[in-house]
Design an enzyme around this catalytic site. Sequence first.
Site, PDB file in Angstrom:
ATOM      1  N   SER A  86      32.998  29.857  83.144  1.00  0.00           N
ATOM      2  CA  SER A  86      33.273  28.636  83.891  1.00  0.00           C
ATOM      3  C   SER A  86      34.249  28.853  85.031  1.00  0.00           C
ATOM      4  CB  SER A  86      33.847  27.569  82.948  1.00  0.00           C
ATOM      5  OG  SER A  86      35.083  28.003  82.390  1.00  0.00           O
ATOM      6  N   ASP A 103      41.947  22.739  86.206  1.00  0.00           N
ATOM      7  CA  ASP A 103      42.757  22.445  85.022  1.00  0.00           C
ATOM      8  C   ASP A 103      43.827  21.409  85.365  1.00  0.00           C
ATOM      9  OD1 ASP A 103      41.365  24.359  83.622  1.00  0.00           O
ATOM     10  OD2 ASP A 103      42.916  25.895  83.794  1.00  0.00           O
ATOM     11  N   SER A 133      49.372   8.723  71.123  1.00  0.00           N
ATOM     12  CA  SER A 133      49.609   8.763  72.557  1.00  0.00           C
ATOM     13  C   SER A 133      50.791   9.687  72.814  1.00  0.00           C
ATOM     14  CB  SER A 133      49.910   7.357  73.092  1.00  0.00           C
ATOM     15  OG  SER A 133      50.203   7.392  74.477  1.00  0.00           O
ATOM     16  N   GLN A 165      36.258  29.147  73.293  1.00  0.00           N
ATOM     17  CA  GLN A 165      36.048  27.761  72.859  1.00  0.00           C
ATOM     18  C   GLN A 165      34.576  27.407  72.714  1.00  0.00           C
ATOM     19  OE1 GLN A 165      37.804  28.785  75.571  1.00  0.00           O
ATOM     20  NE2 GLN A 165      39.610  27.508  75.932  1.00  0.00           N
ATOM     21  N   ASP A 187      42.764  34.897  79.057  1.00  0.00           N
ATOM     22  CA  ASP A 187      41.903  35.342  80.147  1.00  0.00           C
ATOM     23  C   ASP A 187      42.543  36.501  80.915  1.00  0.00           C
ATOM     24  OD1 ASP A 187      40.038  33.372  79.525  1.00  0.00           O
ATOM     25  OD2 ASP A 187      40.966  31.908  80.851  1.00  0.00           O
TER      26      ASP A 187
END
Length: 300
Positions: free
Chosen positions: A8, A12, A36, A168, A252
């Site tokens: 991808s 971000d 929250s 993921q 990464d």
Amino acid sequence: MSAVICGSLAFDTIMTFEGRFSEQILPDQLHILNVSFLVPALRREFGGCAGNIAYSLRQLGGTPLPMATVGSDGVEYVTRMKTQGINTEFVREVNDTYTAQAMIMTDRDNNQITAFHPGAMMQAHITRIEARSDIRLGMISPDGRDAMQQHAEQFKAAGIPFVFDPGQGLPMFDGKELAHFVELASWVTVNDYEARMLCDRIGLSCAEMSKQVQGLVVTLGEQGCEVWIDGDKTVVPPVQAEAVVDPTGCGDAFRGALLFGLEQGWSLARCAALGNRVGAHKIASRGGQNYALNLAKIDV
């Protein structure tokens, strides 16, 4: 030698929660979860696995070829990669959709909660991998489901050895599908959580899986990583970071270093050791693509 990095390209949105998720989420109330988080710090960064890995590999002096799709809002991202000397010939624009978006929240213990909108990434399979004299290495990182499956088959058909890095994207596949990825791949890299899930789904231990590929790398965060080859494990020690600022993109950065070492023909343990050094350097910077590597300092 060029390395095709399938995955991808994403924007971000990174948020910082100053407390701990564990203090806000009650385990016995998960069935009515309604939380929250106040996030006083927020920023937007260039990200996505293919983009982050390509950035790391290019910083090290490698030749990345990211294979990805962006939406109509992705021109800025593609332009930025070009200015960094990254070849974008395999990056396609898909109209009428957004570039993938990740919303990442990090707590004070560097735990993360991520929401991901795939957008144009779901069309990543439109670009095919073909044999080419300058392409000697590949990587399958998290991407659209069809793209991950088709690109793995295409790498194999083209005779291009590749790293399977499900990340993921791992939960998208059942045990049979994951076992087939391992069968096609030359190397596998996962973090410790993903390793447990992968082993559970395909019904093999790390030692057994490593006998089906040239090597398996399991990253352990601040504890370094494990390198498994033909059933034997080598622990590659961690590198102390000068500062712990933001873990986003550390995995990464490690994978870019892994590809660089494989390009050089290094042993897998040496590749992983460089990955640990690059990851420790990256964690001192915010975002996945804002660090600059001093090659002499990290001993390339």
